[in-house]
Design an enzyme around this catalytic site. Structure first.
Site, mmCIF file in Angstrom:
data_model
loop_
_atom_site.group_PDB
_atom_site.id
_atom_site.type_symbol
_atom_site.label_atom_id
_atom_site.label_comp_id
_atom_site.label_asym_id
_atom_site.label_seq_id
_atom_site.Cartn_x
_atom_site.Cartn_y
_atom_site.Cartn_z
ATOM 1 N N SER A 92 0.809 -1.218 0.000
ATOM 2 C CA SER A 92 0.000 0.000 0.000
ATOM 3 C C SER A 92 0.845 1.273 0.000
ATOM 4 O O SER A 92 0.294 2.373 -0.031
ATOM 5 C CB SER A 92 -0.920 0.015 1.224
ATOM 6 O OG SER A 92 -0.181 0.177 2.420
ATOM 7 N N THR A 211 -2.222 2.795 3.482
ATOM 8 C CA THR A 211 -1.473 4.048 3.507
ATOM 9 C C THR A 211 -0.760 4.061 4.835
ATOM 10 O O THR A 211 -1.210 3.394 5.771
ATOM 11 C CB THR A 211 -2.464 5.241 3.488
ATOM 12 O OG1 THR A 211 -3.116 5.285 2.224
ATOM 13 C CG2 THR A 211 -1.794 6.575 3.738
ATOM 14 N N THR A 229 1.564 6.913 0.463
ATOM 15 C CA THR A 229 0.695 5.846 -0.027
ATOM 16 C C THR A 229 0.926 5.570 -1.502
ATOM 17 O O THR A 229 1.408 6.447 -2.231
ATOM 18 C CB THR A 229 -0.792 6.249 0.163
ATOM 19 O OG1 THR A 229 -1.629 5.124 -0.087
ATOM 20 C CG2 THR A 229 -1.198 7.377 -0.776
ATOM 21 N N ARG A 239 -5.174 9.632 -10.724
ATOM 22 C CA ARG A 239 -6.023 9.844 -9.535
ATOM 23 C C ARG A 239 -5.127 10.144 -8.328
ATOM 24 O O ARG A 239 -4.164 9.443 -8.044
ATOM 25 C CB ARG A 239 -6.856 8.593 -9.271
ATOM 26 C CG ARG A 239 -7.735 8.666 -7.999
ATOM 27 C CD ARG A 239 -7.060 8.043 -6.811
ATOM 28 N NE ARG A 239 -7.953 7.941 -5.651
ATOM 29 C CZ ARG A 239 -7.552 7.626 -4.433
ATOM 30 N NH1 ARG A 239 -6.279 7.380 -4.186
ATOM 31 N NH2 ARG A 239 -8.402 7.546 -3.437
ATOM 32 N N GLY A 241 -5.393 10.795 -4.170
ATOM 33 C CA GLY A 241 -6.301 10.655 -3.032
ATOM 34 C C GLY A 241 -6.094 11.740 -2.003
ATOM 35 O O GLY A 241 -5.546 12.813 -2.280
ATOM 36 N N THR A 262 -6.531 7.621 6.975
ATOM 37 C CA THR A 262 -6.346 6.630 5.921
ATOM 38 C C THR A 262 -7.715 6.025 5.626
ATOM 39 O O THR A 262 -8.652 6.154 6.411
ATOM 40 C CB THR A 262 -5.370 5.503 6.346
ATOM 41 O OG1 THR A 262 -5.918 4.816 7.484
ATOM 42 C CG2 THR A 262 -4.003 6.053 6.715
ATOM 43 N N GLY A 263 -7.794 5.335 4.497
ATOM 44 C CA GLY A 263 -9.073 4.764 4.101
ATOM 45 C C GLY A 263 -9.558 5.440 2.831
ATOM 46 O O GLY A 263 -8.739 5.938 2.046
ATOM 47 N N GLY A 265 -10.070 7.729 0.322
ATOM 48 C CA GLY A 265 -9.526 9.073 0.158
ATOM 49 C C GLY A 265 -10.529 10.070 -0.350
ATOM 50 O O GLY A 265 -10.513 11.247 0.043
HETATM 51 N N1 ASP Z 1 -6.402 7.147 1.606
HETATM 52 C C1 ASP Z 1 -5.716 6.421 0.571
HETATM 53 C C2 ASP Z 1 -6.153 6.938 -0.754
HETATM 54 O O1 ASP Z 1 -7.337 7.157 -0.928
HETATM 55 C C3 ASP Z 1 -5.932 4.970 0.607
HETATM 56 C C4 ASP Z 1 -5.951 4.350 1.976
HETATM 57 O O2 ASP Z 1 -5.585 4.970 2.937
HETATM 58 O O3 ASP Z 1 -6.343 3.211 2.111
HETATM 59 O O4 ASP Z 1 -5.340 7.080 -1.632
#
Ligand code: ASP
Length: 361
Positions: A92, A211, A229, A239, A241, A262-263, A265
């Site tokens: 990641s 991330t 990330t 793209r 995030g 995180t998560g 984006g």
């Molecule tokens: N936040 C990150 C993104 O959207 C991905 C992640 O944190 O899982 O690029």
């Protein structure tokens, strides 16, 4: 207790660093705008602390060790994040990150330095293993905050960062499998799907995400932070995030603390989670409660039916991390999960506070 130092050595080093510090942590400075509400005015110095996403247990330990050794929090944060970027098994971040839909690894990262109030960021950077270090260079050597794509690559090369192939064989195999199975489950949508209450057939492809965010506060209460990330796996090329967006994936304010996420984006860009958390802490709210307030904000701002499950809850994970200037650490997420933290007791994984108590499938 730790992979790098024994617990005793760690505590001794912490005590030594604290003893040499002349500033009392949390002591109100003449400039601090929130002297009474948020800071814990214990009048005593304490250990540096760090918080990170679940993949950052070693990284928080390194960040704390570096702060004990005298690194500024932002440099300590980048030192911790670098080991995750260099780890080919973490798919990641950095080397071995999962690629975009064309099989190309594109990295996003940013840094923020509390004492100077400066920030640096890179978006959609290809072929450079340590985007957080490039972000540091942007912060220190330019008047800009963010460079993207080809310009970011040329900038990195001008500072001697070598070009490397970031796509490891295991990540390439995952990409090939995704491409063969994708069907309609990619990141393209018809505009009709964005109509609230519109088509229900849309199934969000479970793109693997991940991330590292790392927030750091040293023994004198200075703050710094970093997020890095490879972004959403199999994303549309170009793209970007939330991770490199100052105020979303990462934010810090030397009078208040650090916040990051995180998560998903796209949700965090809209919620401005990092800056929102720091502003919540400025009101006197604890780091964990500030993170939970950001989760609730994401819930409130998620209106598309395609992003909700059959109970009307967001069908994605988002997690937030925070430390206030007084060194209190917190984390909260949409669904149950863990996060990494390090204080004078060493680095551990701990459960975050979650809005919904089950794990997301
Ligand atoms: N936040 C990150 C993104 O959207 C991905 C992640 O944190 O899982 O690029």
């Amino acid at each position: 207790m730790t992979d790098h130092v024994s617990r005793r050595r760690f505590l001794q080093a912490t005590a030594a660093s604290v003893a040499t510090s002349s500033l009392a942590v949390g002591a109100p400075s003449a400039k601090a705008p929130f002297p009474a509400s948020f800071a814990v005015h214990t009048g005593r110095v304490r250990s540096p602390v760090a918080v990170a996403s679940e993949n950052g247990k070693l990284a928080v330990q390194i960040a704390v060790e570096k702060m004990i050794a005298g690194y500024a929090p932002v440099d300590a944060a980048v030192a911790g994040v670098t080991v995750v970027e260099d780890d080919p098994l973490d798919d990641s971040v950095g080397l071995g990150g999962l690629p975009n839909e064309e099989g190309v690894v594109e990295l996003d990262a940013c840094v923020m330095d509390g004492p100077s109030g400066l920030a640096g960021a890179v978006g959609a950077l290809q072929n450079i293993q340590n985007p957080a270090q490039v972000a540091l260079k942007i912060m220190r050597h330019t008047d800009h905050v963010m460079l993207v794509g080809e310009g970011a690559l040329r900038f990195a090369k001008s500072y001697g960062f070598p070009e490397v192939n970031l796509l490891t064989e295991p990540s390439r195999q995952k990409w090939l499998e995704w491409r063969e199975r994708r069907g309609t489950l990619d990141k393209w949508i018809h505009p009709d799907e964005n109509t609230v209450g519109g088509k229900e057939w849309f199934t969000q492809w479970k793109h693997k995400t991940g991330t590292i965010h790392l927030g750091a506060v040293n023994a004198t209460g200075d703050v710094g932070s970093c997020t890095s990330t490879s972004g959403l796996a199999f994303k549309i090329p170009g793209r970007v995030g939330d991770s490199p967006i100052i105020g979303s994936g990462n934010y810090c304010d030397n009078d208040i603390g650090t916040g990051g996420g995180t998560g998903r984006g796209e949700a965090n860009i809209i919620a401005n989670g990092g800056a929102f958390i720091v502003q919540q802490m400025a009101l006197g709210i604890t780091p964990t409660d500030a993170c939970m307030a950001a989760v609730r904000r994401v819930v409130r701002l998620t209106k598309q039916k395609r992003l909700l499950d059959d109970k009307g809850r967001p069908s994605f994970q988002i997690k937030f991390y925070a430390i206030n200037k007084a060194g209190q650490i917190g984390s909260a997420g949409m669904y149950a999960d863990s996060y990494a933290r390090c204080d004078e007791n060493g680095a551990v994984l701990a459960d975050l506070a979650s809005l919904y108590h089950e794990k997301i499938k």
